[in-house]
Design a protein around this motif. Structure first.
Motif, PDB file in Angstrom:
ATOM      1  N   PRO A  41       0.935  -1.337  -0.223  1.00 43.39           N
ATOM      2  CA  PRO A  41       0.172  -0.045  -0.098  1.00 43.39           C
ATOM      3  C   PRO A  41       0.849   1.312  -0.059  1.00 43.39           C
ATOM      4  O   PRO A  41       2.075   1.082   0.594  1.00 43.39           O
ATOM      5  N   LEU A  42       0.369   2.288  -0.607  1.00 47.16           N
ATOM      6  CA  LEU A  42       1.102   3.515  -0.646  1.00 47.16           C
ATOM      7  C   LEU A  42       1.384   4.133   0.791  1.00 47.16           C
ATOM      8  O   LEU A  42       2.798   4.670   0.933  1.00 47.16           O
ATOM      9  N   THR A  43       0.716   3.750   1.865  1.00 47.84           N
ATOM     10  CA  THR A  43       1.032   4.339   3.134  1.00 47.84           C
ATOM     11  C   THR A  43       2.159   3.551   3.885  1.00 47.84           C
ATOM     12  O   THR A  43       2.507   3.912   4.641  1.00 47.84           O
ATOM     13  N   ALA A  44       2.632   2.509   3.079  1.00 45.74           N
ATOM     14  CA  ALA A  44       3.761   1.810   3.613  1.00 45.74           C
ATOM     15  C   ALA A  44       5.030   2.328   3.243  1.00 45.74           C
ATOM     16  O   ALA A  44       6.150   2.073   3.729  1.00 45.74           O
ATOM     17  N   LEU A  45       4.982   3.391   2.124  1.00 43.26           N
ATOM     18  CA  LEU A  45       6.109   3.712   1.583  1.00 43.26           C
ATOM     19  C   LEU A  45       6.807   5.157   2.295  1.00 43.26           C
ATOM     20  O   LEU A  45       5.812   5.948   2.719  1.00 43.26           O
ATOM     21  N   ALA A  46       8.044   4.935   2.188  1.00 44.99           N
ATOM     22  CA  ALA A  46       8.726   6.233   2.757  1.00 44.99           C
ATOM     23  C   ALA A  46       9.306   6.963   1.650  1.00 44.99           C
ATOM     24  O   ALA A  46       9.655   8.100   1.472  1.00 44.99           O
ATOM     25  N   GLY A  47       9.545   6.461   0.613  1.00 47.23           N
ATOM     26  CA  GLY A  47      10.180   6.694  -0.839  1.00 47.23           C
ATOM     27  C   GLY A  47      10.350   5.785  -1.862  1.00 47.23           C
ATOM     28  O   GLY A  47      10.362   4.647  -1.814  1.00 47.23           O
ATOM     29  N   ILE A  48      10.661   6.400  -2.959  1.00 43.58           N
ATOM     30  CA  ILE A  48      11.320   5.435  -4.309  1.00 43.58           C
ATOM     31  C   ILE A  48      12.449   6.366  -4.882  1.00 43.58           C
ATOM     32  O   ILE A  48      12.512   7.443  -5.022  1.00 43.58           O
ATOM     33  N   SER A  49      13.396   5.479  -5.300  1.00 42.64           N
ATOM     34  CA  SER A  49      14.415   6.073  -6.173  1.00 42.64           C
ATOM     35  C   SER A  49      14.754   5.131  -7.367  1.00 42.64           C
ATOM     36  O   SER A  49      14.388   4.021  -7.493  1.00 42.64           O
ATOM     37  N   PHE A  50      15.535   6.049  -8.243  1.00 42.09           N
ATOM     38  CA  PHE A  50      16.144   5.142  -9.315  1.00 42.09           C
ATOM     39  C   PHE A  50      17.401   5.496  -9.808  1.00 42.09           C
ATOM     40  O   PHE A  50      17.797   6.499  -9.788  1.00 42.09           O
ATOM     41  N   GLU A  51      18.254   4.505  -9.617  1.00 44.52           N
ATOM     42  CA  GLU A  51      19.778   4.538  -9.789  1.00 44.52           C
ATOM     43  C   GLU A  51      19.980   4.229 -11.226  1.00 44.52           C
ATOM     44  O   GLU A  51      19.895   2.965 -11.709  1.00 44.52           O
ATOM     45  N   GLN A  52      20.487   5.094 -12.171  1.00 45.46           N
ATOM     46  CA  GLN A  52      21.115   4.665 -13.543  1.00 45.46           C
ATOM     47  C   GLN A  52      22.535   4.284 -13.503  1.00 45.46           C
ATOM     48  O   GLN A  52      23.551   4.649 -12.824  1.00 45.46           O
ATOM     49  N   LEU A 108       2.743  10.246  -3.298  1.00 44.89           N
ATOM     50  CA  LEU A 108       3.121  10.215  -1.821  1.00 44.89           C
ATOM     51  C   LEU A 108       2.912  12.026  -1.385  1.00 44.89           C
ATOM     52  O   LEU A 108       2.415  12.009  -0.323  1.00 44.89           O
ATOM     53  N   LEU A 109       2.932  12.654  -2.375  1.00 50.81           N
ATOM     54  CA  LEU A 109       2.801  14.371  -2.000  1.00 50.81           C
ATOM     55  C   LEU A 109       1.354  14.636  -1.873  1.00 50.81           C
ATOM     56  O   LEU A 109       1.079  15.326  -0.807  1.00 50.81           O
ATOM     57  N   LEU A 110       0.721  13.925  -2.869  1.00 52.78           N
ATOM     58  CA  LEU A 110      -0.612  14.444  -2.779  1.00 52.78           C
ATOM     59  C   LEU A 110      -1.460  13.862  -1.653  1.00 52.78           C
ATOM     60  O   LEU A 110      -2.375  14.393  -1.082  1.00 52.78           O
ATOM     61  N   ASP A 111      -1.071  12.608  -1.464  1.00 54.88           N
ATOM     62  CA  ASP A 111      -1.983  11.985  -0.015  1.00 54.88           C
ATOM     63  C   ASP A 111      -1.145  12.243   1.284  1.00 54.88           C
ATOM     64  O   ASP A 111      -1.602  11.865   2.237  1.00 54.88           O
ATOM     65  N   GLN A 112      -0.206  13.129   1.199  1.00 53.98           N
ATOM     66  CA  GLN A 112       0.569  13.517   2.221  1.00 53.98           C
ATOM     67  C   GLN A 112       0.900  12.381   3.253  1.00 53.98           C
ATOM     68  O   GLN A 112       0.689  12.341   4.556  1.00 53.98           O
TER      69      GLN A 112
END
Length: 293
Positions: A41-52, A108-112
């Protein structure tokens, strides 16, 4: 909806949750294959990243502390091929990966969604019953009790005592530790009234692991047990009553979704005016919010 399909697996985001499905490529770790599809669930996330990288990149999810019993039981020690929250991305899909990251971050931003710890697990843990054979024993869990049986390689201190049955109510903690260098790993249960400083090799409440292929699967047993233990950050339960022992008054109803979205739209405008959000970030977030309205 955002979706990225790779040999390593498929990630799909529908605005409320991420569905992580492991791929069938030979490089996908055994633990990920056995764990199967995860719904985060989105509420379980603290963040997401992508490394090239030059040949491939990597998507990484960062979960909030206390969200997942697997991460808690393993202490963040899962290695790359077994970590279900990483996805290898081929270089020709970098644009898709970046779009995927933007969609999740906007949500994440919109759902605060706060990034702080949780006091209840957001994921259920592996399904039971399950049984894993690795190292010097076999660990089985049916949801109510753990059973440990010993192989012929186990030390006499274990094999002489015979199989162990540990009721869930007697287990205080569980830990999975991988083999590192010359130091063997283990699956250890802290049991009420039992010594806790015995080396795993001789501890009848621990399976010693030797760095073989099936070692990571013991983490599934650890996670399944952890999911059924009290959450380490759960607040104490206090009984509340109204005046003269009456039942407590019901909590006020949650604000209507439409009103909440309008409030968030105003907050986005304030963030944009103050310079926290760039024009591009503000427009992306506003468009996503208006779709929900």
């Amino acid at each position: 909806m955002a979706e990225i399909i790779q040999k390593d697996g498929t990630w799909v985001f529908d605005g409320d949750a991420l569905r992580l499905t492991p791929g069938r490529d030979k490089n996908v770790g055994l633990l990920r294959r056995e764990l199967g599809e995860l719904l985060v669930p989105l509420t379980a996330l603290a963040g997401i990243s992508f490394e090239q990288g030059r040949k491939s990149g990597r998507l990484r999810l960062r979960l909030r502390d206390g969200a997942d019993p697997l991460l808690h039981a393993t202490g963040g020690r899962l290695t790359e091929p077994h970590d279900p929250y990483q996805l290898v991305v081929e270089s020709d899909r970098y644009g898709v990966a970046e779009y995927f990251v933007d969609e999740v971050r906007n949500a994440l931003l919109l759902d605060q969604v706060p990034s702080g710890p949780l006091d209840a697990y957001a994921l259920p843990g592996p399904a039971v019953p399950l049984s894993v054979s690795a190292g010097d024993g076999v660990a089985s869990f049916d949801g109510e009790r753990v059973r440990l049986e010993w192989k012929w390689q186990a030390e006499d201190a274990k094999s002489a005592a015979g199989p162990r049955t540990l009721p869930l109510g007697d287990i205080l903690a569980v830990e999975w530790q991988p083999t590192v260098g010359l130091e063997n790993g283990h699956l250890r249960f802290t049991v009420r009234g039992a010594p806790s400083k015995v080396p795993p090799k001789y501890d009848p409440n621990a399976v010693e692991l030797w760095g073989f292929k099936k070692d990571p699967l013991m983490a599934l047993v650890a996670a399944a047990v952890q999911a059924r233990l009290p959450h380490p950050s759960a607040p104490a339960v206090l009984e509340k009553t109204g005046p003269a022992g009456e039942a407590p008054a019901p909590a006020p109803a949650a604000e209507h979704d439409h009103d909440a979205l309008l409030r968030r739209l105003r907050e986005l405008g304030e963030l944009h005016r103050s310079g926290v959000l760039t024009d591009e970030e503000f427009n992306l977030a506003k468009q996503a919010l208006l779709k929900r309205l």
